[in-house]
Structure formats: C-alpha cells, structure tokens
Design an enzyme around this catalytic site. Sequence first.
Site, PDB file in Angstrom:
ATOM      1  NE  ARG A 172      -2.791   0.532   3.584  1.00 21.62           N
ATOM      2  CZ  ARG A 172      -2.189   1.320   4.519  1.00 21.62           C
ATOM      3  NH1 ARG A 172      -1.816   2.326   4.446  1.00 21.62           N
ATOM      4  NH2 ARG A 172      -1.709   0.548   5.569  1.00 21.62           N
TER       5      ARG A 172
ATOM      6  CE1 TYR B  88     -16.349  11.158 -15.856  1.00 13.53           C
ATOM      7  CE2 TYR B  88     -15.871  11.279 -13.785  1.00 13.53           C
ATOM      8  CZ  TYR B  88     -16.176  10.580 -14.630  1.00 13.53           C
ATOM      9  OH  TYR B  88     -16.428   9.109 -14.533  1.00 13.53           O
TER      10      TYR B  88
ATOM     11  CG  ASP C  61      -9.662  15.910 -15.203  1.00 10.48           C
ATOM     12  OD1 ASP C  61      -9.230  15.238 -16.241  1.00 10.48           O
ATOM     13  OD2 ASP C  61     -10.635  15.321 -14.327  1.00 10.48           O
TER      14      ASP C  61
ATOM     15  CE  LYS D 266     -12.573   7.662 -18.477  1.00 11.22           C
ATOM     16  NZ  LYS D 266     -12.940   8.980 -17.695  1.00 11.22           N
TER      17      LYS D 266
HETATM   18  C1  LIG Z   1     -13.377   9.444 -16.615  1.00 14.49           C
HETATM   19  C2  LIG Z   1     -12.811  10.700 -15.924  1.00 14.49           C
HETATM   20  C3  LIG Z   1     -12.487  10.825 -14.572  1.00 14.49           C
HETATM   21  C4  LIG Z   1     -12.676   9.674 -13.800  1.00 14.49           C
HETATM   22  O1  LIG Z   1     -11.659   8.651 -13.948  1.00 14.49           O
HETATM   23  P1  LIG Z   1     -11.879   7.031 -13.313  1.00 14.49           P
HETATM   24  O2  LIG Z   1     -10.801   6.468 -13.990  1.00 14.49           O
HETATM   25  O3  LIG Z   1     -13.242   6.473 -14.109  1.00 14.49           O
HETATM   26  O4  LIG Z   1     -12.130   7.164 -12.026  1.00 14.49           O
HETATM   27  C5  LIG Z   1     -12.234  11.884 -14.222  1.00 14.49           C
HETATM   28  N1  LIG Z   1     -11.909  13.228 -15.101  1.00 14.49           N
HETATM   29  C6  LIG Z   1     -12.282  13.016 -16.408  1.00 14.49           C
HETATM   30  C7  LIG Z   1     -12.161  14.308 -17.220  1.00 14.49           C
HETATM   31  C8  LIG Z   1     -12.877  11.683 -16.783  1.00 14.49           C
HETATM   32  O5  LIG Z   1     -13.037  11.795 -18.124  1.00 14.49           O
END
Ligand SMILES: *Cc1c(COP(=O)(O)O)cnc(C)c1O
Length: 370
Positions: A49, A101, A170, A195
Amino acid sequence: MNEWGDGTRVVTGGMAPAQAGQPLLPSPVFAAPFHLGDQPAGTADGYGRISHPSIRHFETALAGLEGGPVVAFATGMAAVSAVLLESLRPGDAVVLPSDGYYTTRQLAADYLAPRGVEVREVPTAADHSAAVDGARLVLLETPSNPGLDVCDIAEISTAAHRAGALVAVDNTTATPLGQRALELGADLVISSDTKALTGHSDLILGHVGCRDQRLADRLAAWRRAAGAMPGPFEVWLAHRSLGTLDLRLRRQADNALALVEVLAKTDGVSGLRYPGWPADPAYALASRQMRRFGGVVSFTLPSAETVARFVAESALVSAATSFGGLHSTVDRRAQWGGDDVPDGFVRFSAGCEDTADLVADVSAALDHAL
Ligand SMILES: *Cc1c(COP(=O)(O)O)cnc(C)c1O
C-alpha cells in the site's frame, strides 16, 4: 526533460537499464508484504500500500511526460479526490468547472460542501477572474468532458496564483502528449488513465503530476493514508500500453478530424465541437495551448432514437461510456443524467480503425439514421 520526440519518450520512459536474461519492461512484482530480511527500516519495500517496484517504473515513465514528479492512484476519481481532500479544509473555497466531469462535481456536493467547503462552479469557457478570488484551489478541465470547451491554463493560473490559490488541471481528455499543464503554469495535473492514456478499455487507473516534490510527497502521504494505491498488474498493463500512446493518438486525431469534416456537412448534426477543427470557437486558444487534439468529438443528433439508430446501423461504432480506446465508441450522455446536455448529445470517441473505413461506416450509418 530530454529532447527526444513523443514516440521515443513513450517507448523508453521508465524502462530499467537492459539486463541479459531480463524482459525489456520489468514484469509486475506481486507482493502484499515484502520480506524485510535484515535491511534497516525504510531502505527496502515493506508493504504494497505504501510503494512497490511496478508503480515506481510507471511513475518514472509518466514523470518524464508530465515534466514533474507523479503519484499514481487506483482510479481517476482517487486522483481527483486526493487533490481535493488533501488541499481543502473547512472554510476554504474551491472553483470547479460547471460543465466538467460529473462525478467530480458530485463528490464536491456530497462530501466537501457538507464539511464546510464553499464550492464555486464556473463554466470552462467563462471568465474565472472573480471566482478565483479567495479560493484555495482552482480545478480546471480543458478540453472539458463532455462539451469540449477550452480555457486558458496560463492566464487563469497567473490570476489564481496572484490570489494565493493552487491550480489543478484535469488533463484526461488531452493526455500529457496533448497538453503539458505543468509547463503552462498549473501546480497539479490530474489524469484518468482509464481513458486515452492507456487506451485499451481494459483497466481503471489515475495519476497526479506535480510542480514539485513537496506537493508529490503530500499526495503520496494521502494515498498511503487513504489506501488509494493501484496494484502491480494495473500499473504494469498501463506502462505496457503507454508505449503506443503516440501512435494511437495520431490515428485517433486523424480519424476525429476526418469525421468532423463529414459531420460538418451532414444535415441533422448540430453543435459540433472539436478543438482541432478550424471552425470550432475554441480553435485559436486550443492551437496555442495544445500540442495535439485527441480523438474526442461532440455533436448533437435530433433525438435519443436517432443516436440509437446511428449506433445500430454502424458496423464499427459501439455504444459505451468512457473514451480514448482503440475502438470507436459513442456515449449518449443524457442517459446518465449528470450533464446539462440535449437528449441527442453524443460524445464520440474516435478509435484506431483505418480512417477511410471509419469515415465510410459513419457516413452510411448517419445517412440511414437521419
Ligand atoms: C473518467 C474521468 C475521470 C474519472 O476517472 P476514473 O478512472 O473513471 O475514476 C475524471 N475526470 C475526467 C475528465 C474523466 O473523463
């Protein structure tokens, strides 16, 4: 940072020096506790961890791309929540994108506001100068998901820093090859590596890149306390996928732009957005700030039924949430209820199929659906 190009940097990043008889990319090391042996405390891995060999390779690879130390997290939301919860105290104010998001806004509404944090929502494309005043943290999302609006990271960072706020971006939609948020002035860059960064739609992961080691140490301490450490297999799979990021993004961006040219001429398609399309309202800013534009396009069809017909008629496009994978996908965002978008709003993620095949397939499917 070295002077190699993107393709070289993603292939070589985080690789250990070559050793005879060993794989080129070190295999994942699976352990919860590690043998302590007779090592003095703190000199070896002790507990998974806290740290483990596989995560160090992956974080080193990402640090070279982001331009600052990286802390990886079990999911993108674990990365977002680490940034929000580590930096905000009762009485602080946070600025969030009102069109970003959805789960980030939900986290703030459900867990930060009730603990005395003032949550200020600002549309990505709007003037941020009043909102940053007195804020502790400004979180930007550019291009925003799902609407693909763009904001000026350098300009907002200057104003936010003058007001004493930290700036986090982000950067999920762009990836570090598409946009270097730290170089543009942000203190922190957040990514959902679920993604485009990993791009095979087979894992959930996230990371935060930091302007300096002090911020990275704070986030690593949070990760250790909150337990948001990813396992060795996930980070190894992600590291393996990272090597093709340059190739995947090139094809995805080519496909996205080719589709935009078709969509722009199709009656029944409205609200078309792509930051790399010269007619897009954000094109001038995106061209200054981004290094490439990625594979996500958004547009609106007349109804939910038209979107369903479009997907049914296509041989290459499937309905799936998430984006950035090898396969072209469509997400009708209104079905989830979180975004302020019309019923027929589509977030289209262009995959790595041959451009001519994808364009022919999408054109024919739209002809049938509309
Ligand atoms: C998908 C996404 C997240 C969250 O990511 P996870 O891996 O699903 O927890 C955060 N910000 C944006 C812009 C996203 O597209």
